[in-house]
Design an enzyme around this catalytic site. Sequence first.
Site, short mmCIF file in Angstrom:
data_model
loop_
_atom_site.label_atom_id
_atom_site.label_comp_id
_atom_site.label_asym_id
_atom_site.label_seq_id
_atom_site.Cartn_x
_atom_site.Cartn_y
_atom_site.Cartn_z
N GLU A 94 -1.18 14.56 1.80
CA GLU A 94 0.13 14.32 1.21
C GLU A 94 1.04 15.53 1.45
O GLU A 94 2.25 15.40 1.56
CB GLU A 94 0.01 14.04 -0.30
N HIS A 109 -27.31 10.93 7.34
CA HIS A 109 -27.95 9.64 7.58
C HIS A 109 -26.91 8.54 7.71
O HIS A 109 -27.21 7.37 7.55
CB HIS A 109 -28.94 9.34 6.46
N LYS A 165 6.03 2.15 -2.02
CA LYS A 165 6.32 1.76 -3.41
C LYS A 165 7.49 0.79 -3.45
O LYS A 165 7.47 -0.20 -4.16
CB LYS A 165 6.68 3.01 -4.23
#
Length: 538
Positions: free
Chosen positions: A320, A349, A455
């Site tokens: 950000e 793994h 938004k």
Amino acid sequence: MNDGLDRFRAHLFHDERLGFWLDTSRIRWAADFLDGLEPRLQAAYEAMAALERGAVANPDEGRMVGHYWLRAPELAPDPSIRDAITTTLGRVLTFAEDVHAARIRPERASRFRDVLLIGIGGSALGPQLVSAALTSPADRMRVWFFDNTDPDGFDRTLDAIGDALPGTLAVVISKSGGTKETRNGMLEAEAAYARLGLDFAKHAVVVTGEGSELDKHAVARGFLDRFPMWDWVGGRTSELSAVGLLPAALQGLDVEDMLRGARAMDEVTRSRVTKRNPAAQLAAAWLSATGGAGKKDMVLLPYKDRLELFSRYAQQLVMESLGKRLDRHGREVWQGISVYGNKGSTDQHAYVQQLRDGVDNFFVTFLEVLLDRAPQRGDLSVEPDVTSGDYLSGFLQGTRRALDERGRASITITLEALDATSLGALIALYERAVGIYAELVDINAYHQPGVEAGKKAAQAVIDLEQRVLAALRAKAGTSLSLAEIAAAAGSDDPETVFWILRHLSANPRRGVLRVRGQGAAAEVGSPLDWSWMVAAAP
Ligand SMILES: O=P(O)(O)OC[C@H]1O[C@](O)(CO)[C@@H](O)[C@@H]1O
């Protein structure tokens, strides 16, 4: 071999007081890289000093950037800021003590034993990291999180809290006080308390900007208390404000140690001598590894379960802050560094195969904690004279070596122990490394214009859904095409209308409306050609 040792020696930073090591020897520096960078680093140190003196380092939002003052209030440029920081810390500590001592009590239960933190992004990630990293059987309260607007997520958390809800303190955190996910979480929590006949306000506090929507709501409803968030602290650097301190203090963690650790790291990383400044070395290593243009991803591999959330925390802090289209002169630069990771040796793994043998588009940061476990837990030998912790260390060293053999870059951060002090120091290290890196690539690390677009678009969807619902209600009992519904809703965006209808058909508005798309794609060509049955729902 000796070459390697010389390189290791030359690029190993150690600070005894911090119990901290930084090894950048496997970053594969070009011989003169750091020397060449020195003038830019000196400029970055000056810029960071100006920022700490109160310069408006976030000009787009006209804001100072003051998270460093949170652990050194005497540096704040204004007495009222100093006072606000110390007063708030005192209030946080007193509030937590009062809750622990049941001087502040819930409506019905004898005391608060659980905390439900409602927040998102910077208003949740730091608290989540700290809570998981420092939890112990000595915790005073359990901490739960609503960090999304996922209805099933709310239900799952409420199910886990179960009968403990009447003794749960809700801590609603939002700097802006207008974040929808957090508002929704609060409303969902309010409803859950109400179902038990409890008044949410008697179980709730807020951390928010003064005068925000959330702040006004808390005043109007008479919440137990309110703690401030200031415009000079960014969400992603707010862990050491009330955002992080309040939940940590309630959990029973030593927040003053956290502040002490951050303060001590700040003191070291203020150095203008690059060799003595681990944040500058970290930023320079990122610059070297990524070409200063995000060409490689940052893979964070803590070999410590407690630090599993560090990559999520750092992901927001780094991405950000650094993910920016424009530099500070308005030139298009498309900056950033992608961050991902989980924990070692688990990740060995999973995806470490690609790190060693696949595309070379990353650099790894290993995080190591020397103290394997609390000494009182003993040290079981899993083989003669070999402990599980020896394996953990061995796997880290083995992966570091295996990557190096393939010419893949890595950094290693080593903490002597993981506690409130060292975690505070680690947070401060990354905050400053991000700040210095942003100076080096000349971007504003303290705004986030990009997230606003998503938004706004989300709000437009919600608004359109309202019009779609109104149109459907007017046509209940009929079968309509997508184009007809879009036209009735006054929308020239049938794709979004389709998404809304598909979601509505899976989640009928109870007692109001049932929408069902009909027709197999094979028959009608595409689901976009479905007809939509609009019926009153049972
Ligand atoms: O604390 P707030 O204002 O609810 O914001 C939450 C998060 O949302 C953002 O503003 C991004 O949308 C983050 O920067 C911030 O941490």
